[in-house]
Design a protein around this motif. Structure first.
Motif, PDB file in Angstrom:
ATOM      1  N   MET A  67      18.403   1.270   9.728  1.00  0.00           N
ATOM      2  CA  MET A  67      17.206   0.736   9.015  1.00  0.00           C
ATOM      3  C   MET A  67      16.221   0.613   8.672  1.00  0.00           C
ATOM      4  O   MET A  67      15.146   1.184   9.500  1.00  0.00           O
ATOM      5  N   SER A  68      16.117   0.871   6.932  1.00  0.00           N
ATOM      6  CA  SER A  68      14.640   0.906   6.845  1.00  0.00           C
ATOM      7  C   SER A  68      14.161  -0.393   6.073  1.00  0.00           C
ATOM      8  O   SER A  68      15.387  -0.986   5.898  1.00  0.00           O
ATOM      9  N   HIS A  69      13.225  -0.228   6.329  1.00  0.00           N
ATOM     10  CA  HIS A  69      12.181  -1.409   5.427  1.00  0.00           C
ATOM     11  C   HIS A  69      12.186  -1.244   4.331  1.00  0.00           C
ATOM     12  O   HIS A  69      11.730  -0.884   3.757  1.00  0.00           O
ATOM     13  N   GLU A  70      12.178  -3.045   3.850  1.00  0.00           N
ATOM     14  CA  GLU A  70      11.108  -2.469   2.206  1.00  0.00           C
ATOM     15  C   GLU A  70       9.785  -2.799   2.198  1.00  0.00           C
ATOM     16  O   GLU A  70       8.968  -2.718   3.182  1.00  0.00           O
ATOM     17  N   LEU A  71       9.208  -1.666   1.635  1.00  0.00           N
ATOM     18  CA  LEU A  71       7.766  -1.313   1.889  1.00  0.00           C
ATOM     19  C   LEU A  71       7.014  -1.044   0.317  1.00  0.00           C
ATOM     20  O   LEU A  71       7.787  -0.913  -0.657  1.00  0.00           O
ATOM     21  N   VAL A  72       5.758  -2.225   1.215  1.00  0.00           N
ATOM     22  CA  VAL A  72       4.585  -2.184  -0.159  1.00  0.00           C
ATOM     23  C   VAL A  72       3.268  -1.315   0.442  1.00  0.00           C
ATOM     24  O   VAL A  72       3.381  -0.656   1.218  1.00  0.00           O
ATOM     25  N   LEU A  73       3.087  -0.368  -0.491  1.00  0.00           N
ATOM     26  CA  LEU A  73       2.169   0.592  -0.650  1.00  0.00           C
ATOM     27  C   LEU A  73       0.344  -0.156  -0.995  1.00  0.00           C
ATOM     28  O   LEU A  73       0.672  -0.808  -2.554  1.00  0.00           O
ATOM     29  N   VAL A  74      -0.036   0.392  -0.615  1.00  0.00           N
ATOM     30  CA  VAL A  74      -1.791  -0.302  -1.092  1.00  0.00           C
ATOM     31  C   VAL A  74      -2.003   1.372  -1.012  1.00  0.00           C
ATOM     32  O   VAL A  74      -2.161   2.009  -0.287  1.00  0.00           O
ATOM     33  N   LEU A  75      -2.176   1.620  -1.907  1.00  0.00           N
ATOM     34  CA  LEU A  75      -3.868   3.009  -2.785  1.00  0.00           C
ATOM     35  C   LEU A  75      -4.467   2.461  -2.591  1.00  0.00           C
ATOM     36  O   LEU A  75      -5.122   1.620  -3.242  1.00  0.00           O
ATOM     37  N   ASP A  76      -5.551   3.690  -1.931  1.00  0.00           N
ATOM     38  CA  ASP A  76      -7.151   3.393  -1.169  1.00  0.00           C
ATOM     39  C   ASP A  76      -7.987   4.233  -2.237  1.00  0.00           C
ATOM     40  O   ASP A  76      -7.875   5.071  -2.218  1.00  0.00           O
ATOM     41  N   PHE A  77      -8.674   3.407  -3.078  1.00  0.00           N
ATOM     42  CA  PHE A  77      -9.407   4.006  -3.742  1.00  0.00           C
ATOM     43  C   PHE A  77     -11.058   3.780  -2.957  1.00  0.00           C
ATOM     44  O   PHE A  77     -11.945   3.826  -3.210  1.00  0.00           O
ATOM     45  N   GLY A  78     -10.969   3.576  -2.026  1.00  0.00           N
ATOM     46  CA  GLY A  78     -12.214   3.152  -0.838  1.00  0.00           C
ATOM     47  C   GLY A  78     -12.710   2.399  -0.734  1.00  0.00           C
ATOM     48  O   GLY A  78     -14.092   1.987  -0.333  1.00  0.00           O
ATOM     49  N   GLY A  79     -11.961   1.169  -0.925  1.00  0.00           N
ATOM     50  CA  GLY A  79     -12.707   0.179  -1.013  1.00  0.00           C
ATOM     51  C   GLY A  79     -13.228  -0.464   1.079  1.00  0.00           C
ATOM     52  O   GLY A  79     -12.069  -0.035   1.755  1.00  0.00           O
ATOM     53  N   GLN A  80     -13.683  -1.714   0.491  1.00  0.00           N
ATOM     54  CA  GLN A  80     -13.675  -1.572   2.481  1.00  0.00           C
ATOM     55  C   GLN A  80     -12.794  -2.552   2.630  1.00  0.00           C
ATOM     56  O   GLN A  80     -12.501  -2.812   4.474  1.00  0.00           O
ATOM     57  N   TYR A  81     -12.167  -3.419   2.309  1.00  0.00           N
ATOM     58  CA  TYR A  81     -11.306  -3.836   2.878  1.00  0.00           C
ATOM     59  C   TYR A  81      -9.736  -3.803   2.941  1.00  0.00           C
ATOM     60  O   TYR A  81      -8.858  -4.555   2.386  1.00  0.00           O
ATOM     61  N   ASN A  82      -9.420  -2.972   2.548  1.00  0.00           N
ATOM     62  CA  ASN A  82      -8.244  -1.633   2.384  1.00  0.00           C
ATOM     63  C   ASN A  82      -7.138  -2.149   4.025  1.00  0.00           C
ATOM     64  O   ASN A  82      -5.853  -2.824   3.428  1.00  0.00           O
ATOM     65  N   GLN A  83      -7.987  -1.853   5.308  1.00  0.00           N
ATOM     66  CA  GLN A  83      -7.153  -2.350   6.155  1.00  0.00           C
ATOM     67  C   GLN A  83      -6.558  -4.070   6.036  1.00  0.00           C
ATOM     68  O   GLN A  83      -5.819  -5.003   6.081  1.00  0.00           O
ATOM     69  N   LEU A  84      -7.654  -4.833   5.269  1.00  0.00           N
ATOM     70  CA  LEU A  84      -7.332  -6.129   5.292  1.00  0.00           C
ATOM     71  C   LEU A  84      -6.370  -6.477   4.391  1.00  0.00           C
ATOM     72  O   LEU A  84      -5.259  -7.641   4.637  1.00  0.00           O
ATOM     73  N   ILE A  85      -6.216  -5.505   3.456  1.00  0.00           N
ATOM     74  CA  ILE A  85      -5.119  -6.197   2.621  1.00  0.00           C
ATOM     75  C   ILE A  85      -3.876  -5.603   3.285  1.00  0.00           C
ATOM     76  O   ILE A  85      -2.799  -6.539   2.800  1.00  0.00           O
ATOM     77  N   ALA A  86      -2.902  -4.314   3.741  1.00  0.00           N
ATOM     78  CA  ALA A  86      -2.388  -3.856   4.643  1.00  0.00           C
ATOM     79  C   ALA A  86      -1.998  -5.434   5.172  1.00  0.00           C
ATOM     80  O   ALA A  86      -1.281  -6.102   5.238  1.00  0.00           O
ATOM     81  N   ARG A  87      -2.675  -5.955   6.047  1.00  0.00           N
ATOM     82  CA  ARG A  87      -2.968  -6.691   7.411  1.00  0.00           C
ATOM     83  C   ARG A  87      -1.688  -7.860   6.266  1.00  0.00           C
ATOM     84  O   ARG A  87      -1.265  -8.455   6.806  1.00  0.00           O
ATOM     85  N   ARG A  88      -2.358  -8.036   5.653  1.00  0.00           N
ATOM     86  CA  ARG A  88      -2.191  -9.206   4.820  1.00  0.00           C
ATOM     87  C   ARG A  88      -0.871  -9.580   4.423  1.00  0.00           C
ATOM     88  O   ARG A  88      -0.197 -10.536   4.556  1.00  0.00           O
TER      89      ARG A  88
END
Ligand code: XMP
Length: 513
Positions: free
Chosen positions: A1-22
């Motif tokens: 089964m494949s999941h819906e996917l959203v990509l977070v493209l990292d431009f070097g921000g300090q909150y990149n992981q937090l966005i993925a968590r949200r």
């Protein structure tokens, strides 16, 4: 089964992981990738939406991260956050200006009026508090865009080209200070990208078990089990997937907390895997005898651990796969900079290059810590292991200041067990991120009954932290501390004084050694 996917493209921000968590909190699977990821690769991943993160720079600097604007022509909805929004403007022909005039830069909680007829803000309150953090500002949006939110200083606090489903916000919806930020991201994901939210731990477990079975076939796998959350969950998952084709080696170095070795054994001995517990306490304590220097202790334990593991692995013979409990923050962070080494961390999970195996399996490499715990619960792992607080690889060796003896280990185990029990009785065990006792080697005078004592001082430590890089000492209520203190001096021999550590990190570290 494949999941819906959203990509977070990292431009070097300090909150990149937090966005993925949200995003994952909205039950939507997402991955963080570098802005350098080739367009073809992005297309092949077939994301339902893309989020550009913030970044430290001004878009006009030569060295600033940029990507081909083709990414904006794929028909995939995009949300640019802060630098990400400015990059959208830059790529599509709008204008960004540096806020030379300090009155135009914004930092911190800011009032913003949003246009609730935009799908991004559908159902939200019109006047809202957002978290701004920018020096440059958007002075002209590209053709096709309109403002959907403004603050006093910022005419384009949020902008949209609704036809092309391109959105930008100058603030950070991922941080809690942006009061309706979670719902804004939810609107982007569901109302704009059309995600339904199919990412659950049940579905993850099912997929992972199937993939592991396919990969391993009738081969053999080996896992170093430390008893920590990550290796325990990995073990449980592998046990369900391949049962007796897995051997897990649990090296008990005798420096675990009270009864912990037995708890780990109880959780896995009947789980269908080949469970090997090596009781190597005497061996480790022998090597550590007389050693007082913290880094030497770590080194000795690290080396001895590898030696014991190696001896056991040799008995099993050739294995095809080595299982490791790597988790997603390790994956995102790997290769990021060279922060100064304050303490060399001996991690039982991060093993070896000497066992002869074909490939590594990292079944948790896509999960955040809380997802690893949720997976553990889904798989029926003992709650004690699921909620185990972080415990350093070298164990109590670095919580006994100076030289280590079997008596000191036993004393510390007893005292620490009482501390943990009372913290749990007070209902604080899940809110304090790490708490433990330290046996200082300092002795002082006390009086007990009618007699003088000259015994050890025990220190208690409790910290609240989200990343363990910085930490604040926990405000444990005095009456809880009092109960712990009375019990320890009464029930544990050789301790006549208790102190509570009220330093934060920095300047102190969490562990004492
Ligand atoms: P410090 O003491 O550096 O600790 O503030 C930060 C976090 O790391 C843990 N820690 C260790 N973990 N091996 C480990 O696996 C180690 O040698 C080690 N030293 C510290 C510590 O418990 C805290 O969670």
């Amino acid at each position: 089964m494949s999941h819906e996917l959203v990509l977070v493209l990292d431009f070097g921000g300090q909150y990149n992981q937090l966005i993925a968590r949200r995003v994952r909190e909205h039950k939507i699977y997402c991955e963080v990738k570098s802005y350098k990821t080739p367009i073809e690769e992005i297309k092949a991943m077939n994301p339902k939406g893309i989020i550009f993160t913030g970044g430290p720079n001004s878009v006009y600097l030569d060295e600033s991260p940029r990507m081909d604007k083709e990414i904006l022509e794929l028909g995939i909805p995009v949300l640019g956050i802060c630098y990400g929004a400015q990059f959208l403007v830059y790529a599509l022909g709008g204008v960004i200006e540096p806020a030379h005039d300090a009155s135009l830069s914004e930092y911190g909680k800011t009032e913003c009026e949003i246009d609730t007829s935009s799908p991004l803000f559908d159902g939200l309150d019109k006047n809202t508090i957002v978290w701004m953090s920018h020096n440059d500002y958007i002075s002209k949006v590209p053709d096709g865009f309109k403002s959907i939110g403004h603050s006093v200083k910022c005419p384009y606090g949020a902008m949209a080209d609704e036809e092309r489903k391109l959105y930008g916000v100058q603030f950070h919806p991922e941080v809690n200070h942006t009061v309706q930020g979670f719902d804004m991201l939810g609107n982007f994901l569901t109302k704009i990208c059309g995600c339904r939210g199919d990412w659950t731990m049940e579905s993850y477990a099912e997929t992972a078990i199937r993939d592991i079975r396919e990969k391993v076939g009738d081969g053999k796998a080996l896992l170093a089990l430390s008893g920590g959350v990550d290796s325990s969950v990995a073990c449980k998952l592998l046990a369900k997937a391949i049962g007796s084709q897995l051997t897990c080696i649990f090296v008990d170095h005798g420096l675990m907390r009270k009864n912990e070795g037995d708890e780990v054994e109880a959780a896995f001995a009947d789980s269908g895997v080949n469970f090997v517990r090596v009781n190597a306490g005497e061996r480790f304590l022998g090597k550590l005898a007389g050693v007082t220097e913290p880094e030497s202790k770590r080194k000795i334990i690290g080396e001895e651990f590898i030696r014991v593991f190696e001896e056991e692995a040799k008995k099993i013979g050739k294995v095809d796969y080595l299982v490791q409990g790597t988790i997603y923050p390790d994956v995102i962070e790997s290769g990021l900079g060279d922060a100064a080494v304050i303490k060399s961390h001996h991690n039982v999970g991060g093993l070896p290059d000497y066992v002869d195996f074909k490939e590594i399996i990292e079944p948790l490499r896509l999960l955040f810590k809380d997802e690893v715990r949720a997976l553990g619960t889904t798989l029926g792992l003992d709650e004690k292991l699921v909620w185990r607080q972080p415990f350093p690889g070298p164990g109590l060796a670095i919580r006994i200041i100076g030289d280590i003896t079997p008596e000191k280990v036993a004393t510390l185990q007893d005292a620490d067990a009482i501390f943990r029990e009372e913290i749990a009785n007070a209902g604080l065990d899940r809110s304090i991120n790490q708490y433990f006792a330290v046996l200082t080697s300092m002795r002082s005078v006390g009086v007990m009954g009618d007699g003088r004592t000259y015994d050890y001082t025990l220190a208690l430590r409790g910290v609240s932290t989200s990343d363990f890089m910085t930490a604040d000492f926990s405000r444990i209520p005095y009456d809880v501390l009092e109960k712990v203190s009375v019990r320890i001096v009464n029930e544990v021999k050789n301790i006549n004084r208790i102190v509570y550590d009220i330093t934060s990190k920095p300047p102190a570290t969490i562990e004492w050694e």
